[in-house]
Scaffold this motif. Structure first.
Motif, PDB file in Angstrom:
ATOM      1  N   ASN A   1      73.703  39.099  38.212  1.00 40.30           N
ATOM      2  CA  ASN A   1      74.997  38.626  38.707  1.00 40.30           C
ATOM      3  C   ASN A   1      75.025  38.455  40.219  1.00 40.30           C
TER       4      ASN A   1
ATOM      5  N   TRP B   1      72.770  36.700  41.696  1.00 41.23           N
ATOM      6  CA  TRP B   1      72.180  35.371  41.937  1.00 41.23           C
ATOM      7  C   TRP B   1      73.275  34.358  42.272  1.00 41.23           C
ATOM      8  N   GLU B   2      72.873  33.309  42.989  1.00 41.27           N
ATOM      9  CA  GLU B   2      73.826  32.228  43.281  1.00 41.27           C
ATOM     10  C   GLU B   2      73.835  31.250  42.127  1.00 41.27           C
ATOM     11  N   LEU B   3      74.804  31.407  41.256  1.00 40.59           N
ATOM     12  CA  LEU B   3      74.792  30.675  39.988  1.00 40.59           C
ATOM     13  C   LEU B   3      75.866  29.602  39.897  1.00 40.59           C
ATOM     14  N   SER B   4      76.562  29.322  41.010  1.00 41.76           N
ATOM     15  CA  SER B   4      77.594  28.287  40.912  1.00 41.76           C
ATOM     16  C   SER B   4      77.228  27.065  41.749  1.00 41.76           C
TER      17      SER B   4
END
Lengths: 259, 259
Positions: A254, A256-259
């Motif tokens: 969570n 991580w840069e996931l957007s």
């Protein structure tokens, strides 16, 4: 009032004629009403394979007069056998599923390759208390006598206590005499792996092919592992779950840069 | 100084010609140096099966001039492909293994039947950061375009951040347009199972046989599960571990009378 005898499903991955399953049937006949639904041919290292693009055949086998169990052989994998047994063969959901006795170890990482354990896990997903048994002896002439005492002990304890939800047992038994076995240890799966070596050959037509061989590498020195228990003369019992989520890793991922 | 391009192993379980793996190769070619080692035929639902009693063949395939990747097809299972790739084909241990894109879901309990995920788990046991990708569309004509953005995002984040030890990722992508996909959610595996129904038929020779069919049953209403994420338009990411020990159950089992 006499206690009702449990309904027990017996399966394996070495095939219905293997000595290991015969030993398991013998012990189970002393405990409950036994249905055997097992592969008609060896299915070792099949993991959790299922048959989705092919037909499945199932034959009721004749047993000798003094044998109380029912037996069915199935053309599929160990997991297919469990699904067929529960849905088509048994009149009600079994009280217990036992798988094995496997000819060879299913300790440590071997649990993920094992047809024996996959059958037990499959039964577990269906809510059936379930145990996979393996003897650390690949030989067809393996001596299953010392194992029988521990199989009986563990099955009886499982029936008496039940298993936590979502948990099945992976039981491995060392290749030792009854006198040499020191007892039972509840363990964690050792953090070991296989280092493969492929044997490369050339076929008579000149085409290269490979045989898979490998070496088991265990750098886990913990004294709470199944490998430690087995190496020190104990029967190992690992509670195994089929929720594979690495819950501890969710927080990490969570970040991580996931957007 | 330019960053060294990562060495990426690509595999799957639908076979080397499946549209899903072609989509994955296309994305991976933009990120690193790609070796494809994948089954020469579909191997769906093979779980963690390996080939121990048969030969393995492996063929180097020709790719078109403008394709940079190396390709090999293998006669074995997805797990065999990973073992062969790492030990015989690649010159060094890959920096990453990606498996898929599977045609169909590997969410929830499907992870244990999945050849796609077993390949990823196998690479994980060898210490290789690894991700399995699946699209919730069984069709051969499935549209993999919307998935590509998320595959690239997750692979890049994985390379940048690494993965916790003993963890691989199970990524499922909903069957939605690029606009409809809401983003990425890190989840736990939903506690669901299959309820089988066997279709019993009679062959032309009068012998009964079965086809396995089943219904996916999810009674897990948690909003932190992969099933919830997918049903609500998100890409689901479940960190998956191959230590199957139910650590929480060790204490329970230790209360049994085992001596």
């Amino acid at each position: 009032m006499a206690k009702k005898r449990p309904l027990i499903l017996v399966t394996n991955d070495d095939g219905i004629t293997a000595p290991g399953i015969r030993a398991l049937i013998e012990v189970m006949n002393t405990i409950g009403d036994v249905y055997v639904v097992a592969p008609d041919a060896p299915q070792s290292a099949m993991g959790h394979a299922i048959t989705i693009n092919d037909t499945l055949y199932c034959n009721k086998l004749k047993v000798t007069k003094d044998e109380p169990q029912q037996e069915y052989s199935c053309s599929g994998t160990p997991v297919d056998c469990v699904k067929l047994a529960v849905n088509e063969i048994l009149k009600r959901k079994p009280d217990l599923c036992v798988s094995g006795v496997n000819h060879g170890s299913n300790s440590s990482i071997n649990v993920i390759y094992s047809g024996t354990m996959s059958a037990a896990v499959e039964a577990g997903t269906l809510g059936i208390p379930s145990i996979g048994f393996s003897l650390l002896d690949y030989s067809l002439e393996a001596d299953f006598e010392p194992a029988k005492k521990y199989i009986k002990l563990l099955v009886n304890q499982c029936i008496e206590n039940g298993l936590p939800k979502g948990v099945v047992l992976n039981v491995n038994i060392p290749k030792l005499s009854a006198k040499e076995i020191k007892g039972v240890k509840v363990c964690r799966q050792a953090n070991a792996h296989w280092e493969e070596k492929f044997d490369k050959r050339t076929n008579p037509l000149g085409r290269d092919y490979y045989w898979l061989t490998g070496e088991f590498v265990n750098n886990d020195k913990g004294e709470d592992t199944d490998e430690w228990a087995l190496a020190n003369g104990f029967v190992s019992v690992v509670p195994v779950q089929f929720d594979l989520t690495a819950h501890h890793a969710i927080k990490d991922i969570n970040t991580w840069e996931l957007s």
